[in-house]
Structure formats: structure tokens, C-alpha cells
Design an enzyme around this catalytic site. Structure first.
Site, PDB file in Angstrom:
ATOM      1  CG  ASP A  83      -2.666  -1.122  -3.218  1.00 15.61           C
ATOM      2  OD1 ASP A  83      -3.666  -1.096  -4.059  1.00 15.61           O
ATOM      3  OD2 ASP A  83      -2.210  -0.385  -3.045  1.00 15.61           O
ATOM      4  N   GLY A 108      -7.562  -4.395   0.816  1.00 21.32           N
ATOM      5  CA  GLY A 108      -7.495  -5.593   0.722  1.00 21.32           C
ATOM      6  C   GLY A 108      -9.182  -5.908   0.132  1.00 21.32           C
ATOM      7  N   GLY A 129      -6.280  -1.911  -9.029  1.00 17.66           N
ATOM      8  CA  GLY A 129      -6.304  -3.861  -9.045  1.00 17.66           C
ATOM      9  C   GLY A 129      -7.089  -3.945  -7.588  1.00 17.66           C
ATOM     10  CG  HIS A 130     -10.765  -4.096  -5.813  1.00 13.80           C
ATOM     11  ND1 HIS A 130     -11.696  -3.493  -5.938  1.00 13.80           N
ATOM     12  CD2 HIS A 130      -9.484  -2.992  -5.756  1.00 13.80           C
ATOM     13  CE1 HIS A 130     -11.535  -2.160  -5.364  1.00 13.80           C
ATOM     14  NE2 HIS A 130      -9.810  -2.684  -6.183  1.00 13.80           N
ATOM     15  NE  ARG A 154     -19.039  22.817 -17.681  1.00 16.95           N
ATOM     16  CZ  ARG A 154     -18.904  23.942 -17.273  1.00 16.95           C
ATOM     17  NH1 ARG A 154     -20.009  24.339 -17.046  1.00 16.95           N
ATOM     18  NH2 ARG A 154     -18.080  24.744 -16.831  1.00 16.95           N
ATOM     19  CD  GLN A 157      -9.132   4.530  -7.343  1.00 18.55           C
ATOM     20  OE1 GLN A 157     -10.161   5.204  -7.051  1.00 18.55           O
ATOM     21  NE2 GLN A 157      -8.116   3.922  -7.988  1.00 18.55           N
ATOM     22  CB  THR A 211      -7.430   9.209  -7.262  1.00 23.05           C
ATOM     23  OG1 THR A 211      -7.875   8.626  -8.812  1.00 23.05           O
ATOM     24  CG2 THR A 211      -8.410   8.883  -6.741  1.00 23.05           C
ATOM     25  CB  ALA A 216      -2.884  -4.900  -7.547  1.00 24.19           C
ATOM     26  CB  THR A 262       1.748   0.720 -10.991  1.00 25.27           C
ATOM     27  OG1 THR A 262       2.446   0.752  -9.572  1.00 25.27           O
ATOM     28  CG2 THR A 262       1.107   1.298 -11.720  1.00 25.27           C
ATOM     29  N   GLY A 263       2.743  -2.673  -9.979  1.00 26.92           N
ATOM     30  CA  GLY A 263       4.489  -3.705  -9.537  1.00 26.92           C
ATOM     31  C   GLY A 263       4.604  -2.948  -8.809  1.00 26.92           C
ATOM     32  CB  SER A 323      -4.368  -9.223  11.604  1.00 29.18           C
ATOM     33  OG  SER A 323      -6.059  -8.803  11.145  1.00 29.18           O
ATOM     34  CB  SER A 330      -9.088 -10.479   6.523  1.00 23.58           C
ATOM     35  OG  SER A 330      -8.003 -11.217   5.440  1.00 23.58           O
TER      36      SER A 330
HETATM   37  P1  IMP Z   1      -3.932   8.410 -10.457  1.00 19.41           P
HETATM   38  O1  IMP Z   1      -5.293   7.584  -9.812  1.00 19.41           O
HETATM   39  O2  IMP Z   1      -3.450   6.989 -11.618  1.00 19.41           O
HETATM   40  O3  IMP Z   1      -4.193   9.992 -10.550  1.00 19.41           O
HETATM   41  O4  IMP Z   1      -3.207   8.642  -9.257  1.00 19.41           O
HETATM   42  C1  IMP Z   1      -2.932   9.325  -8.599  1.00 19.41           C
HETATM   43  C2  IMP Z   1      -2.624   8.824  -6.712  1.00 19.41           C
HETATM   44  O5  IMP Z   1      -3.341   7.419  -6.301  1.00 19.41           O
HETATM   45  C3  IMP Z   1      -1.735   7.704  -6.938  1.00 19.41           C
HETATM   46  O6  IMP Z   1      -0.396   8.109  -5.734  1.00 19.41           O
HETATM   47  C4  IMP Z   1      -1.332   6.489  -7.205  1.00 19.41           C
HETATM   48  O7  IMP Z   1      -0.470   5.782  -6.279  1.00 19.41           O
HETATM   49  C5  IMP Z   1      -3.097   6.596  -6.289  1.00 19.41           C
HETATM   50  N1  IMP Z   1      -3.787   4.943  -6.651  1.00 19.41           N
HETATM   51  C6  IMP Z   1      -4.879   5.290  -7.797  1.00 19.41           C
HETATM   52  N2  IMP Z   1      -4.863   4.205  -7.571  1.00 19.41           N
HETATM   53  C7  IMP Z   1      -4.897   3.578  -6.417  1.00 19.41           C
HETATM   54  C8  IMP Z   1      -5.174   2.189  -5.444  1.00 19.41           C
HETATM   55  O8  IMP Z   1      -6.219   1.276  -6.109  1.00 19.41           O
HETATM   56  N3  IMP Z   1      -5.024   1.585  -5.050  1.00 19.41           N
HETATM   57  C9  IMP Z   1      -3.603   2.953  -4.351  1.00 19.41           C
HETATM   58  N4  IMP Z   1      -3.324   3.736  -4.487  1.00 19.41           N
HETATM   59  C10 IMP Z   1      -3.407   4.201  -5.656  1.00 19.41           C
END
Ligand code: IMP
Length: 420
Positions: free
Chosen positions: A13, A15, A40-41, A143, A221, A236, A296, A298-299, A329, A408
């Protein structure tokens, strides 16, 4: 030519979507190399907003090629939905998106397994995005997975059924109550839709492009969520750091050019796991509100805290960052005092090393800066930036040992200063 890379240096997150969108105009091709619809970009342009998930952030740039690489996990249902929204902008996704045959398929039952694993973990849950990411990568490594190229095989349906049966058994073992057939029809229709795209041999495709074109690799991520180098187990399931570019696209390290490392002027995290500079007070709440820090995908409200330079120097090192990019900033414009963490106190000892176990009791040691107390959003030239702000940046550059070359100052494409 080279493949330049954009990576998040914190817990995601940062940006990246905006920066990839800004930079994409300079590259004929943008490639995702890991992750999936857990990303979620957010893109903001010409008064419009859009959140891309599986599709690379170059999609709205004229003439750009967008590659979904081999290291990605791919949900056909989510992808089809996303394509529908892109079509509303007058873009034909089939003309612009190329999908690696080696990317792994996320089945509806992967998503159920994600939820089942989290439910079974109780207090120890990761706080995943519930998109099936972990179970899909688990099948890849053990696999058992199905790949995009498999959808073209005459026996795809049987192989799908076999994997689904395996998942149903796992769901039973976890005593998870669900309907594993619920999304099957949608999934198979979405698979047919995916067949209308260019399915590529990613390694040849990317290396051929590089003969005369520069590419931009878009990380998803953040580096602190990397499965090897992040705050394990609260990570992740993919390689979010620079090595993931080579494994995820099939390019050698000698092809990698600039490595842009993105960070926010403060820190956020979604889901569980350690966060040394997290603020539980009204300052944290203020950052959340000013920065609109809500996921972005899961809310979920994001956890907020001060910038952590110990962690940032660690990820800049792991990624071999050549250029730093500072985001948001302007969210600090109104603060009297701004803090950055310069070391950790662990068991009474001060250290600047990001520790093996970030679950240890870490007390952040802060350096304080006087706030600039000015609206930065309209500034177009670096000469007009307030001295308090440039002092703050200089400190970060000296600490990390890498220049901050892009700043930015707001969500729009235009609110960006590139240092000369
Ligand atoms: P997963 O990728 O859904 O398995 O989640 C694993 C961890 O990574 C959790 O803490 C999520 O909140 C975090 N995470 C996964 N994707 C994102 C992302 O795009 N932005 C921020 N955190 C993320």
C-alpha cells in the site's frame, strides 16, 4: 534494453499503482511478476479513479503492453470482472494483456481453503486478503497446481475435478462448512473467457521484447511481506523483493536496470503481525483519516505509524534499490512534529538491524523533525519545497544511502515532483 523495477519497501500500500501509472508512459511494456488479486493498485487520472488487481497498472496508457508473468497467481473470475470494468473505459483488454501460460490458477476452492486456514488458526491468523493466495502457492510448490496453459488441454476439466476433490478433502479435514461447487459455473465460464487472450511463453516473450524495448516490472505487496525476507510468518506467499522479478518473468539479473523503491512518508500495515512504530493513539487515527488508510481490496482500516528507517534501510538493501520514491508526503502537511524511527531497543540494547523475530518486544527510538506546516499539494518545482521538508528528505537519503528522486504530493498523476 533493461527491465526497470518498482517495488514497495514497506508492508504494501505504498502507492505503487500511481507511480507505475506515472512511469508507464515511458515504457512500452509493464509486467506483474508475483502475487495476484490480493493487490489493489489505485490509479487516479483525468478526474477518474480505478483499482487494478491482477492487471498491470500500465493498462490505461496508450499503446502499452501489459504482461501477467509466470510468478503470478491468477483468478479467472476476478480477472473477468476486472476486464469488464476496463472495457467501460473503452479499452479492449485482449489487445493489451498477455498472460503467461505458467501463471498458476486460483480455483474457488483455494479461496475457501484460505478462509478455512484462517478460521482454524484462531488468534494466530495472518489476516490474509482471503483471495486464495496462500493455498494456490502451496499447490504450486507441492506440485499439485494447475496453470493457465493447462486450460488449453483436452483433459482440463478432469484435472480441475481432481484438484477440487483434493481441496474438498482438505476442507473436510478442517471441518469447514461451505459449498465447494458454488462458483464452479462462474469459474469455468471465466476460464473460457481467458482463452480469448494471448497466452504466452513468458520467458521468450519478455526476453524478445528486451532486445529493443525497455520494460517496467511492477511489484505487488511490499518487501516486508516477502515470504523469505519479510516478517515471517506474517507475510504473503510470494517473492515480493527484487529476486521475484527474475524468477517470476524468466529474466537474468543482468537484465535488471533501475530499481525504484517506494515508501510512504509514514508506515501502514493491514492484517496481523509485528509493526514496531505502530501508533495506537490519536496521531495514528489522524494519519488513517488524512491518508484514507483503508484497504483497496478488503476495505479494512490500515494500522498506521511513523516512518521506520531501520526497516526501510533493510528492504532497500535486500532489493538493491537505486532510486527512492516518497509517497504521501502531503499527508504530513499539518503536523507540528514529525517522527522517524532510527533504531530499535530490544531487551534494553539499541540496534539498527531488522531482527530475525519481529515478534520480540521492540521499542522504537525516534528522531523528531519540525513540521513544514504548509500545503505541499500544488508545488510543481523542487525549488519551492519548504526547507523543513527538504531537511527531512535529506536525513532519509543519508540514513538509507540512496537518493529520493521522486516525491509524490497527492493522488493525481500530475502531483509528482521528479528531482533533477
Ligand atoms: P495474502 O497475500 O492474502 O495471503 O495475505 C498475507 C498478508 O499480506 C496479510 O497480512 C495481508 O493483509 C497482506 N497483504 C496481501 N496483499 C497485500 C497488499 O496488496 N497490500 C497490503 N497488504 C497485503
Amino acid at each position: 534494453m533493461k527491465i526497470d523495477v518498482v517495488l514497495g519497501l514497506q508492508w504494501g500500500d505504498e502507492g505503487k499503482g500511481k507511480i507505475v501509472d506515472v512511469l508507464a508512459g515511458r515504457y512500452p511494456a509493464v509486467a506483474r511478476f508475483q502475487g495476484g488479486p490480493n493487490a489493489g493498485h489505485s490509479l487516479h487520472f483525468e478526474g477518474k479513479s480505478f483499482v487494478v488487481r491482477s492487471i498491470p497498472s500500465g493498462i490505461f496508457r496508450k499503446g502499452s503492453i501489459n504482461i501477467i508473468g509466470s510468478g503470478v497467481v491468477f483468478d479467472p473470475i476476478a480477472f473477468r470482472k476486472e476486464c469488464g470494468q476496463i472495457e467501460d473505459f473503452g479499452i479492449k483488454p485482449q489487445d493489451k494483456i498477455f498472460i503467461s501460460k505458467k501463471a498458476h490458477l486460483i480455483l474457488p476452492t483455494h479461496r475457501l481453503l484460505d478462509a478455512a486456514n484462517e478460521a482454524a488458526a484462531g488468534k494466530g491468523k495472518i489476516g490474509t486478503t482471503n483471495k486464495g493466495i496462500g493455498p494456490c502457492y502451496t499447490d504450486k510448490v507441492s506440485r499439485h497446481g494447475l496453470r493457465i496453459g493447462d486450460i488449453l488441454a483436452p483433459d482440463f476439466k478432469e484435472r480441475f475435478e481432481a484438484l477440487k476433490a483434493r481441496h474438498i478433502q482438505m476442507l473436510k479435514d478442517l471441518s469447514y462448512d461451505c459449498d465447494p461447487d458454488k462458483e464452479e459455473k462462474d469459474f469455468l465460464e471465466a476460464v473460457d473467457f481467458v482463452k480469448s487472450f494471448n497466452l504466452i511463453d513468458c520467458e521468450y516473450f519478455v526476453n524478445d521484447l528486451l532486445k529493443d524495448k525497455a520494460l517496467l516490472a511492477e511489484g505487488a505487496q511490499g518487501s516486508l511481506l516477502d515470504v523469505d525476507h519479510g516478517s515471517y510468518p506474517f507475510v504473503t506467499s510470494s517473492s515480493t523483493t527484487v529476486g521475484g522479478v527474475c524468477t517470476g518473468l524468466g529474466v537474468g539479473p543482468s537484465k535488471v536496470g533501475k530499481i525504484y523503491g517506494i515508501f510512504k512518508a509514514y508506515c501502514t500495515r493491514v492484517g496481523s503481525g509485528p509493526f514496531p512504530t505502530e501508533l495506537f493513539d490519536e496521531t495514528g487515527e489522524r494519519l488513517r483519516q488524512i491518508g484514507h488508510e483503508f484497504g483497496a481490496v478488503t476495505g479494512r482500516p490500515r494500522r498506521c505509524g511513523w516512518l521506520d528507517l531501520v526497516a526501510l534501510r533493510y528492504t532497500a538493501m535486500v532489493d538493491g534499490v537505486t532510486d527512492l520514491i516518497m509517497m504521501k508526503s502531503d499527508c504530513l502537511d499539518d503536523f507540528d512534529t514529525i517522527k522517524v524511527c532510527t533504531s530499535y531497543k530490544i531487551g534494553g540494547k539499541e540496534s539498527q538491524v531488522f531482527p530475525f523475530d519481529t515478534r520480540e518486544e521492540i521499542v522504537p527510538v525516534y528522531k523528531e523533525f519540525k513540521g513544514w506546516k504548509r500545503d505541499l499539494t500544488g508545488i510543481k518545482d523542487e525549488k519551492d519545497l519548504p526547507k523543513e521538508f527538504t531537511d527531512y528528505i535529506k536525513f532519509i537519503e543519508d540514513y538509507i544511502g540512496v537518493p529520493v528522486n521522486i516525491i509524490s504530493l497527492g493522488p493525481d498523476r500530475e502531483a509528482t515532483i521528479e528531482k533533477k
